[in-house]
Design a protein around this motif. Structure first.
Motif, short mmCIF file in Angstrom:
data_model
loop_
_atom_site.label_atom_id
_atom_site.label_comp_id
_atom_site.label_asym_id
_atom_site.label_seq_id
_atom_site.Cartn_x
_atom_site.Cartn_y
_atom_site.Cartn_z
N CYS A 1 2.38 4.15 18.62
CA CYS A 1 2.56 4.99 17.43
C CYS A 1 1.84 4.41 16.22
O CYS A 1 1.12 3.41 16.35
CB CYS A 1 4.04 5.18 17.15
SG CYS A 1 4.92 3.63 16.96
N GLN A 2 2.02 5.01 15.08
CA GLN A 2 1.23 4.65 13.89
C GLN A 2 2.02 3.86 12.84
O GLN A 2 1.50 3.54 11.78
CB GLN A 2 0.66 5.91 13.24
CG GLN A 2 -0.43 6.60 14.06
CD GLN A 2 0.09 7.21 15.34
OE1 GLN A 2 1.15 7.84 15.36
NE2 GLN A 2 -0.63 7.03 16.44
N LYS B 1 -5.61 5.38 6.13
CA LYS B 1 -6.54 4.31 6.50
C LYS B 1 -6.31 3.79 7.91
O LYS B 1 -7.01 2.88 8.37
CB LYS B 1 -6.41 3.15 5.51
CG LYS B 1 -7.01 3.46 4.15
CD LYS B 1 -7.11 2.22 3.30
CE LYS B 1 -7.89 2.52 2.03
NZ LYS B 1 -7.61 1.55 0.98
N GLY B 2 -5.28 4.31 8.55
CA GLY B 2 -5.00 3.89 9.92
C GLY B 2 -4.33 2.54 10.01
O GLY B 2 -4.30 1.91 11.06
N MET C 1 0.86 -1.20 0.00
CA MET C 1 0.00 0.00 0.00
C MET C 1 0.89 1.24 0.00
O MET C 1 1.95 1.24 0.61
CB MET C 1 -0.88 -0.03 1.26
CG MET C 1 -2.15 0.79 1.14
SD MET C 1 -3.14 0.75 2.67
CE MET C 1 -3.86 -0.88 2.60
N ALA C 2 0.44 2.29 -0.67
CA ALA C 2 1.25 3.51 -0.67
C ALA C 2 1.22 4.12 0.73
O ALA C 2 0.26 3.93 1.49
CB ALA C 2 0.67 4.50 -1.67
N LEU C 3 2.27 4.83 1.08
CA LEU C 3 2.43 5.33 2.45
C LEU C 3 1.28 6.22 2.88
O LEU C 3 0.71 6.07 3.96
CB LEU C 3 3.78 6.07 2.56
CG LEU C 3 4.06 6.68 3.93
CD1 LEU C 3 4.09 5.62 5.02
CD2 LEU C 3 5.38 7.43 3.90
N ILE D 1 -0.79 13.37 14.92
CA ILE D 1 -0.10 13.23 13.63
C ILE D 1 0.57 11.86 13.63
O ILE D 1 1.05 11.41 14.68
CB ILE D 1 0.94 14.37 13.47
CG1 ILE D 1 1.44 14.48 12.04
CG2 ILE D 1 2.13 14.20 14.40
CD1 ILE D 1 0.81 15.60 11.28
N PRO D 2 0.57 11.15 12.48
CA PRO D 2 1.20 9.83 12.48
C PRO D 2 2.71 9.90 12.79
O PRO D 2 3.42 10.73 12.22
CB PRO D 2 0.99 9.33 11.05
CG PRO D 2 -0.12 10.15 10.50
CD PRO D 2 -0.05 11.48 11.19
N VAL D 3 3.13 9.04 13.70
CA VAL D 3 4.55 8.94 14.06
C VAL D 3 5.02 7.53 13.73
O VAL D 3 4.43 6.55 14.19
CB VAL D 3 4.77 9.24 15.56
CG1 VAL D 3 6.22 8.96 15.95
CG2 VAL D 3 4.38 10.67 15.88
#
Lengths: 223, 292
Positions: free
Chosen positions: B268-269, B9-10, B1-3, B208-210
């Motif tokens: 984190c994400q 999409k979580g 999947m693209a970043l 924010i995604p980390v």
């Protein structure tokens, strides 16, 4: 004050390869303080050049070489020795060398390198530095200049390379941004850390043409 | 999947990074790409890492795009002024590169061209701001672009610091980077879940995604070297001892990495694995960490 340090003698001999007759000039200002171009250093240079087979036609120490009118008047009595040389070796900062080059129609060679002092200082030679950027940012940084205190001159904050509060460029140099943080904390203004400093204009770092002329223009024009 | 899609999409995102070599030989990079293709969400390509001159990130990212991968174009502020940076961003867009990671870049004296002039015309935050300006269709001189960019912009943060000033600066700058358009973060390598939680307690508010940084250990010596020389890296003594005692260093290094990923995953994400020479083995680490 400009600080200078001696160039390696081999480099000087390289410049002077095809110059047999040399006149040596020192300066009783900054170069004397730097112990690179006062009378003792001029005499040592004379000895070394003679040891390398050169003829030293004369030598002089002028206070100060950056004063072109003074260079001209002090060299006048030594005209024969100056003009009798193939070239002049000047043991000063880059200003002194340029000033002599502007006044004497002979090849002029630098005997020193000028040391970067990280920005201008005040008349009192303290530790604060100013880059003369023409676009002062000190509001954002608690009165500590990020251009001179940070090795990368970053405007918006630290790079993340510091260890134990020291810069990644040199363990002897404190991280400028950690200093800025401490100051902002002290004055209760950590909130400014969150302000975005937009891209800087570097255009104001190029001096305006009129600023490049001397404040002693009347004296120089008369020459 | 693209970043971008993965993070939107979580999904727990997995990225890694490759460093181009000094020279025109791209064999190794292409072999690594072959192995990683389909196994990670994004591949960072470092930009003259450690200030050592080599093949560029832009060309390498473009090669990865051709292989159907989603590269993250690392861009330092060290080597290019704003004209070159903006032009390379346009170049990246037309090569199909969709992610950019803005960093300041190690100082030239840390690399192999110590006499080079450093640039830093823009700093990291200003570069992020510039990229978003270009996404809006304008350059830094406010000229309209004939065709705008659409970059997903990332930035870095150092979660563990040795001074209060450094820790607080990292958080303040993280917030500033988000305010000027950063959409995800990658971190310096983390070896201590408690220290990372201590950081995330403060960083979580930014929503924010980390992507937490993982560097698999290769030896006790490597760990000690990083502790001494790499800012923000603190490998605990017990891990260094485990590495020193290990017969199969790679197996132990990977076990530690997999354990770390599992300890950090809920905080984190995503994870960003910097394998430093072991890029081809990244799928093994992912398998050990049950991320496949």
């Amino acid at each position: 004050m400009l600080r200078s340090e001696e160039k390696p003698f081999e480099e000087i001999l390289g410049y002077l390869e095809d110059q047999d007759r040399v006149f040596i000039l020192g300066c009783a200002g900054c170069a004397q303080s730097s112990q690179t171009g006062g009378m003792p250093e001029v005499l040592v240079m004379k000895e070394r050049l003679e040891g390398a087979g050169k003829t030293v036609t004369g030598h002089s120490v002028i206070d100060f070489l950056c004063q072109k009118a003074l260079v001209a008047s002090r060299l006048q009595p030594l005209e024969g020795k100056v003009m009798g040389a193939d070239s002049l070796l000047v043991l000063t900062c880059g200003v002194g060398v340029q000033s002599v080059a502007a006044m004497v129609k002979k090849p002029v060679y630098p005997g020193c390198n000028t040391v970067n002092l990280g920005g201008s200082r005040g008349e009192w030679q303290g530790s604060e530095r100013c880059m003369e950027c023409g676009d002062c940012l000190l509001y954002y940084t608690g009165g500590i200049c990020p251009l001179t205190a940070c090795s990368k001159s970053l405007r918006n904050g630290a790079c993340g390379g510091a260890s134990d509060g020291k810069c990644e460029v040199s363990p002897e140099k404190p991280c400028g941004w950690e200093l800025i943080y401490a100051r902002l904390k002290e004055i209760g203004r950590l909130d400014v850390l969150k302000k975005f400093v937009p891209p800087k204009t570097w255009n104001t770092m190029r001096p305006r043409p009129e600023i490049l002329s001397t404040s002693l223009w009347a004296l120089e024009q008369r020459d | 999947m693209a970043l971008r899609e993965a993070l939107d999409k979580g999904k727990f995102a997995v990225t890694t990074e490759v460093g181009p070599l000094k020279g025109t030989d791209t064999t190794e990079i292409l072999e690594v790409a072959e192995i990683l293709n389909g196994k990670v969400d994004g591949v960072n390509v470092t930009d003259q890492q450690s200030a050592v001159m080599r093949l560029g990130s832009l060309a390498t990212c473009s090669m990865l795009v051709e292989k159907g991968m989603d590269p993250v174009f690392q861009m330092t502020c060290r080597d290019r002024n704003r004209i070159a940076l903006q032009s390379d961003l346009l170049n990246a867009d037309v090569f199909g590169i969709r992610n950019v990671l803005a960093i300041s870049g190690d100082f030239p004296t840390l690399g192999d061209h110590i006499d080079a002039k450093d640039v830093y015309d823009l700093d990291t935050e200003q570069l992020i701001w510039t990229i978003n300006r270009m996404n809006e269709g304008y350059d830094l001189a406010d000229n309209e672009l004939q065709g705008k960019t659409d970059f997903f912009v990332g930035a870095v943060v150092k979660p563990v610091s040795d001074t209060e000033a450094s820790f607080e600066l990292q958080l303040a700058m993280m917030e500033k980077k988000i305010n000027v358009g950063a959409r995800f973060f990658q971190t310096q390598a983390v070896y201590d879940a408690d220290a990372f939680e201590n950081f995330m307690k403060r960083a979580r508010q930014f929503k924010i995604p980390v992507l937490v940084g993982i560097i698999p250990l290769k030896s006790a010596g490597m760990a000690r070297y990083m502790n001494k020389n790499v800012s923000g890296v603190f490998v605990p003594e017990h891990m260094i001892n485990d590495m020193a005692k290990a017969k199969d260093k790679m197996a132990t290094g990977f076990e530690i990495a997999a354990r770390l990923i599992n300890d950090l995953k809920d905080l984190c994400q995503g994870v960003h694995i910097m394998a430093i020479g072991w890029e081809k083995k990244v799928p093994e680490i992912l398998q050990l960490a049950n991320l496949t």
